[in-house]
Design a protein around this motif. Structure first.
Motif, short mmCIF file in Angstrom:
data_model
loop_
_atom_site.label_atom_id
_atom_site.label_comp_id
_atom_site.label_asym_id
_atom_site.label_seq_id
_atom_site.Cartn_x
_atom_site.Cartn_y
_atom_site.Cartn_z
N SER A 22 0.84 -1.20 0.00
CA SER A 22 0.00 0.00 0.00
C SER A 22 0.87 1.25 0.00
CB SER A 22 -0.93 0.00 1.22
OG SER A 22 -0.18 -0.02 2.41
N GLY A 23 0.28 2.37 -0.34
CA GLY A 23 1.02 3.61 -0.50
C GLY A 23 1.71 4.08 0.77
N SER A 24 1.14 3.77 1.92
CA SER A 24 1.72 4.23 3.18
C SER A 24 3.10 3.63 3.45
CB SER A 24 0.79 3.89 4.35
OG SER A 24 0.60 2.48 4.43
N MET A 25 3.42 2.51 2.79
CA MET A 25 4.72 1.86 3.01
C MET A 25 5.88 2.68 2.47
SD MET A 25 4.27 -0.96 4.69
CE MET A 25 5.65 -2.05 4.34
N SER A 26 5.58 3.62 1.58
CA SER A 26 6.64 4.46 1.02
C SER A 26 6.83 5.75 1.80
CB SER A 26 6.33 4.80 -0.44
OG SER A 26 6.27 3.62 -1.22
N PRO A 30 9.68 1.89 5.10
CA PRO A 30 9.04 0.59 5.35
C PRO A 30 8.97 -0.29 4.11
CG PRO A 30 7.82 2.34 6.45
CD PRO A 30 8.86 3.02 5.61
N ALA A 31 8.79 0.32 2.94
CA ALA A 31 8.73 -0.46 1.70
C ALA A 31 10.05 -1.17 1.43
CB ALA A 31 8.36 0.44 0.52
N VAL A 32 11.16 -0.44 1.55
CA VAL A 32 12.48 -1.04 1.31
C VAL A 32 12.79 -2.07 2.39
CG1 VAL A 32 14.96 -0.57 1.20
CG2 VAL A 32 13.35 1.01 0.12
N VAL A 53 3.18 -13.25 -1.20
CA VAL A 53 1.99 -12.62 -1.78
C VAL A 53 2.02 -11.14 -1.43
CG1 VAL A 53 0.56 -14.70 -1.72
CG2 VAL A 53 0.61 -13.19 0.27
N ALA A 54 1.59 -10.31 -2.37
CA ALA A 54 1.50 -8.87 -2.13
C ALA A 54 0.04 -8.52 -1.88
CB ALA A 54 2.03 -8.11 -3.34
N PHE A 55 -0.18 -7.57 -0.98
CA PHE A 55 -1.57 -7.22 -0.68
C PHE A 55 -1.68 -5.74 -0.34
CE2 PHE A 55 0.24 -7.87 3.48
CZ PHE A 55 -0.42 -6.98 4.30
N SER A 56 -2.85 -5.21 -0.61
CA SER A 56 -3.29 -3.90 -0.11
C SER A 56 -4.79 -4.06 0.15
CB SER A 56 -2.98 -2.79 -1.11
OG SER A 56 -3.52 -3.07 -2.38
N SER A 73 -1.06 -1.93 -8.43
CA SER A 73 -1.96 -0.85 -8.01
C SER A 73 -2.44 -1.15 -6.60
CB SER A 73 -3.15 -0.75 -8.96
OG SER A 73 -3.87 -1.96 -8.99
N PHE A 74 -2.64 -0.11 -5.82
CA PHE A 74 -2.97 -0.33 -4.42
C PHE A 74 -4.14 0.54 -4.00
CE2 PHE A 74 0.60 2.63 -4.79
CZ PHE A 74 0.06 3.77 -4.24
N GLY A 75 -4.73 0.12 -2.89
CA GLY A 75 -5.83 0.87 -2.29
C GLY A 75 -5.71 0.78 -0.79
N PRO A 76 -6.82 0.73 -0.06
CA PRO A 76 -6.76 0.59 1.40
C PRO A 76 -6.10 -0.73 1.79
CG PRO A 76 -8.95 1.25 0.68
CD PRO A 76 -8.20 0.88 -0.55
N THR A 77 -5.55 -0.78 3.00
CA THR A 77 -4.82 -1.97 3.45
C THR A 77 -5.75 -2.91 4.22
OG1 THR A 77 -2.84 -0.62 3.69
CG2 THR A 77 -2.81 -2.78 4.72
N ASP A 78 -5.80 -4.17 3.77
CA ASP A 78 -6.57 -5.21 4.46
C ASP A 78 -5.58 -6.28 4.91
OD1 ASP A 78 -8.23 -7.13 5.40
OD2 ASP A 78 -9.53 -7.24 3.63
N CYS A 79 -5.16 -6.20 6.17
CA CYS A 79 -4.13 -7.11 6.68
C CYS A 79 -4.61 -8.54 6.86
CB CYS A 79 -3.60 -6.59 8.02
SG CYS A 79 -2.72 -5.02 7.91
N ALA A 80 -5.92 -8.77 6.75
CA ALA A 80 -6.44 -10.13 6.91
C ALA A 80 -6.25 -10.97 5.66
CB ALA A 80 -7.93 -10.07 7.27
N LEU A 81 -6.02 -10.34 4.53
CA LEU A 81 -5.97 -11.07 3.25
C LEU A 81 -4.95 -12.20 3.23
CD1 LEU A 81 -6.44 -8.12 0.71
CD2 LEU A 81 -8.09 -9.90 1.32
N PRO A 82 -3.70 -12.01 3.67
CA PRO A 82 -2.75 -13.14 3.64
C PRO A 82 -3.19 -14.32 4.50
CG PRO A 82 -1.58 -11.06 3.93
CD PRO A 82 -3.03 -10.77 4.11
#
Length: 366
Positions: free
Chosen positions: A282-286, A298-300, A319-322, A347-356
């Motif tokens: 997600s975008g916040s990681m940058s 955080p992204a690096v 797996v990548a997720f947002s 492409s990313f949107g809101p973060t859903d940490c439950a997905l993995p």
């Protein structure tokens, strides 16, 4: 350790006192003398504070002398030593203890290069220990460059022993570099470049590059790839994140440091477990930096730690997720730039940490 146990509200019970006491009493005098003189004050605690809280007890005369030095200072410790009248020979340790020290020395020499400052100077008598401590106290206020260089070579002193106002001397750093542990060397590349010690085609540059290329030294030093990455990203900036330190980046050193980053993956021991890595893209990681590593976003950081697992573990899936989850294919040969490029394309949107977790549960047992 003490800071965190205090933050958790833990009192100084018997178990904690015993654990902390044994940190002091189970080391040989060479290790302990280096530790208490190199790290005199950390996180608001001095060794005197810790001894007062833990009440360590030992029959070893050298460690007793060190305790006296920590709590009362060198002069008082020497006076107490002279006034002590017992039946033990305080000038020499027993044959049994000497054998233990030498056995520890063999283990250290074969095990970890990061203890070079301990290995190089064995303190086996009170007189040797007293001479070491006298030198440590003397250099604290010395402004004589030649005197400091002599002390460094004779007693294997390190940067932390020296007065701050003398740490801009190229000659002093050149001597420190001779026996500097690899982790300390990587951490001080910026400072050595700032004082022009690592100028192009210099002997110091060649020495640093040779050590960074040395697979055996990287293995013995056990430096985690992430720590090398932090050093690399910091060095590339040409300035520190605290203070006013700036330096001219040596391209040869920078390129070799990058190679050392990839070489160090080979020395991470695998657990041989199965892993599913959920990589937040997600975008916040940058945005922002990692706590304690201001040169890393955080992204690096997450991509680097992902690389560690993928390159060292035989069973690792990424797996990548947002707001949605996308399986990605990173191989053991993928470089950090490749992984960063791949994650930026998603492409990313809101973060859903439950997905993995949901993805893993759906495929459990497959």
């Amino acid at each position: 350790f003490i800071k965190y146990t205090h933050a958790l509200g833990q009192n100084w019970g018997r178990a904690q006192r015993r654990a902390v006491s044994q940190w002091y009493t189970k080391q040989n005098p060479s290790e302990l003398a280096m530790a208490v003189t190199k790290y005199q004050n950390r996180e608001g605690y001095t060794h005197r504070d810790v001894l007062r809280l833990s009440h360590p007890s030992t029959k070893d005369p050298l460690i007793c002398f060190l305790f006296d030095y920590i709590t009362h200072g060198l002069q008082k410790a020497i006076e107490h030593l002279k006034s002590t009248n017992d039946n033990h020979n305080t000038e020499n340790i027993t044959d049994t203890y000497q054998q233990e020290v030498e056995q520890k020395q063999i283990i250290l020499n074969n095990d970890n290069e990061e203890d070079d400052e301990i290995n190089n100077k064995k303190l086996l008598t009170i007189e040797q220990l007293k001479e070491f401590l006298e030198t440590v106290e003397k250099v604290k206020t010395s402004t004589d460059e030649n005197e400091l260089i002599t002390a460094i070579r004779q007693h294997h002193l390190v940067r932390e022993h020296l007065p701050t106002n003398m740490l801009n001397s190229k000659n002093i750093w050149a001597v420190l570099l001779e026996n500097m542990p690899l982790t300390a060397m990587i951490r001080n590349l910026g400072k050595m470049s700032a004082i022009d010690l690592l100028r192009e085609d210099s002997e110091a540059e060649k020495y640093v590059v040779q050590r960074l290329k040395n697979r055996a030294q990287l293995y013995r030093a056990r430096i985690h790839p992430f720590n090398i990455l932090v050093a690399l990203e910091t060095y590339k900036q040409g300035k520190g994140f605290k203070g006013k330190l700036q330096w001219q980046v040596n391209q040869q050193v920078k390129n070799t440091l990058e190679k050392a980053f990839y070489l160090s993956f080979k020395y991470v021991k695998p657990t041989n477990q199965r892993y599913l890595i959920g990589l937040d893209v997600s975008g916040s990681m940058s945005c922002g930096t990692i706590n304690g590593s201001p040169s890393i976003t955080p992204a690096v950081g997450s991509c680097a730690m992902c690389m560690v697992t993928v390159r060292t573990e035989p069973y690792a899936k990424v797996v990548a997720f947002s707001d949605r989850l996308i399986p990605v294919d990173f191989s053991k040969n993928s470089k950090l730039e490749d992984i960063m490029t791949e994650t930026r394309r998603i492409s990313f949107g809101p973060t859903d940490c439950a997905l993995p977790m949901i993805w893993a549960l759906e495929r459990k047992g497959m």
